[in-house]
Write a protein that holds these residues in place. Structure first.
Motif, PDB file in Angstrom:
ATOM      1  N   UNK A 134      -1.061 -12.567 -10.372  1.00 50.74           N
ATOM      2  CA  UNK A 134      -0.812 -11.525 -11.362  1.00 50.74           C
ATOM      3  C   UNK A 134      -1.881 -10.462 -11.449  1.00 50.74           C
ATOM      4  N   UNK A 135      -2.856 -10.489 -10.549  1.00 55.40           N
ATOM      5  CA  UNK A 135      -3.964  -9.532 -10.591  1.00 55.40           C
ATOM      6  C   UNK A 135      -3.686  -8.323  -9.714  1.00 55.40           C
ATOM      7  N   UNK A 172       4.374 -13.553  -2.771  1.00 56.22           N
ATOM      8  CA  UNK A 172       3.500 -13.708  -3.931  1.00 56.22           C
ATOM      9  C   UNK A 172       2.408 -12.645  -3.958  1.00 56.22           C
ATOM     10  N   UNK A 173       2.161 -12.031  -2.796  1.00 59.53           N
ATOM     11  CA  UNK A 173       1.160 -10.972  -2.682  1.00 59.53           C
ATOM     12  C   UNK A 173       1.833  -9.740  -2.081  1.00 59.53           C
ATOM     13  N   UNK A 190       3.215 -11.027  -9.647  1.00 51.33           N
ATOM     14  CA  UNK A 190       2.801 -10.675  -8.302  1.00 51.33           C
ATOM     15  C   UNK A 190       1.314 -10.352  -8.268  1.00 51.33           C
ATOM     16  N   UNK A 191       0.676 -10.744  -7.192  1.00 51.55           N
ATOM     17  CA  UNK A 191      -0.711 -10.365  -6.941  1.00 51.55           C
ATOM     18  C   UNK A 191      -0.702  -9.134  -6.043  1.00 51.55           C
ATOM     19  N   UNK A 192      -1.464  -8.114  -6.427  1.00 46.34           N
ATOM     20  CA  UNK A 192      -1.409  -6.823  -5.762  1.00 46.34           C
ATOM     21  C   UNK A 192      -2.774  -6.456  -5.197  1.00 46.34           C
ATOM     22  N   UNK A 193      -2.780  -5.987  -3.946  1.00 47.17           N
ATOM     23  CA  UNK A 193      -3.958  -5.337  -3.371  1.00 47.17           C
ATOM     24  C   UNK A 193      -3.542  -3.913  -3.054  1.00 47.17           C
ATOM     25  N   UNK A 194      -4.240  -2.943  -3.640  1.00 39.70           N
ATOM     26  CA  UNK A 194      -3.792  -1.558  -3.614  1.00 39.70           C
ATOM     27  C   UNK A 194      -4.906  -0.651  -3.118  1.00 39.70           C
TER      28      UNK A 194
END
Length: 259
Positions: free
Chosen positions: A30-31, A160-161, A192-196
């Motif tokens: 969730x981050x 999940x990511x 969801x885990x997000x890398x942006x």
């Protein structure tokens, strides 16, 4: 709680030119983790390593404590999806057909999509407020509409990511805000885990839980937006004089250029 994603001392080199050196980070469920840095700082290489397109030459990448080097491509695609900066379509696929492409890790052999796949695709379009675009050609959509469809395609993988590479780079101010709000909602509502990766420091500061700032392929700083997005850090990393104050509406850092 164990992190869903771990990078431990990751390094990668292109033809004797180091792109990443000693990069370590953790991502939790969730981050939203924002990746900032100037061109050539290693942001895109970092995303490719997390997505398994590149394997680190040093260190290790773990998804739920499992090394991604040991995962099949289809298994990794069920865990990690990417919304690339530029996606070109040679044929005039409908938005629904584009989203169904995200079901590839769940299909076996030469099987076609079934009812379950169509259900997931429709739900993904609905989650990105793009269901009304389902039968329209991807070539007919505006930049903001197209981006919502591409995010829906990533959701259809049921990951999940989700990785985002400059998700608002070709959008106007209104659609930039809409896309960041959508990403924030998906993280909150779906866990969801997000890398942006983004060049938009202000929007990253407003919507990301943590910021990782890269400089010359190394982690210059990582932490909460207010701790990382400072005048000193930005001037050092971007070689550009700025003023950082607090946005009165959000309470997050706001960046202005100095003359």
């Amino acid at each position: 709680m164990e992190p869903i994603l771990t990078l431990d001392n990751v390094g990668f080199t292109y033809d004797d030119m180091p792109a990443l050196k000693g990069v370590s980070l953790e991502l939790h469920s969730g981050e939203i983790l924002g990746i900032l840095g100037p061109n050539g700082s290693g942001k895109s290489t970092l995303l490719k390593i997390i997505d398994g397109i590149l394997l680190p030459q040093e260190g290790e990448v773990l998804i739920k404590e499992k090394p991604i080097k040991n995962l099949k491509r289809s298994d990794l695609a069920r865990e990690v999806a990417i919304v690339a900066q530029e996606t070109h379509f040679r044929f005039s696929f409908t938005a629904l057909e584009v989203v169904l492409m995200g079901r590839f890790p769940h299909l076996r052999g030469l099987n076609f999509e079934g009812e379950r796949d169509l259900e997931v695709a429709h739900n993904s379009l609905e989650a990105t407020h793009a269901l009304e675009l389902a039968e329209r050609s991807i070539h007919e959509l505006s930049g903001g509409e197209r981006q919502r469809v591409l995010i829906a395609r990533a959701l259809a993988q049921e990951p999940e990511i989700v990785l985002f590479d400059e998700p608002t780079s070709f959008l106007d101010l209104k659609f930039k805000r809409e896309i960041f709000k959508l990403i924030s909602r998906l993280s909150r509502d779906k866990g969801l885990s997000i890398v942006l990766v983004s060049h938009d420091i202000d929007l990253a500061a407003q919507y990301c839980h943590r910021i990782l700032m890269l400089r010359n392929g190394t982690v210059y700083n990582i932490g909460k937006p207010g701790d990382v997005i400072t005048s000193k850090n930005i001037e050092t990393v971007y070689d550009c004089p700025v003023l950082v104050d607090i946005n009165p509406a959000s309470g997050r850092p706001r960046v202005s250029l100095k003359d």
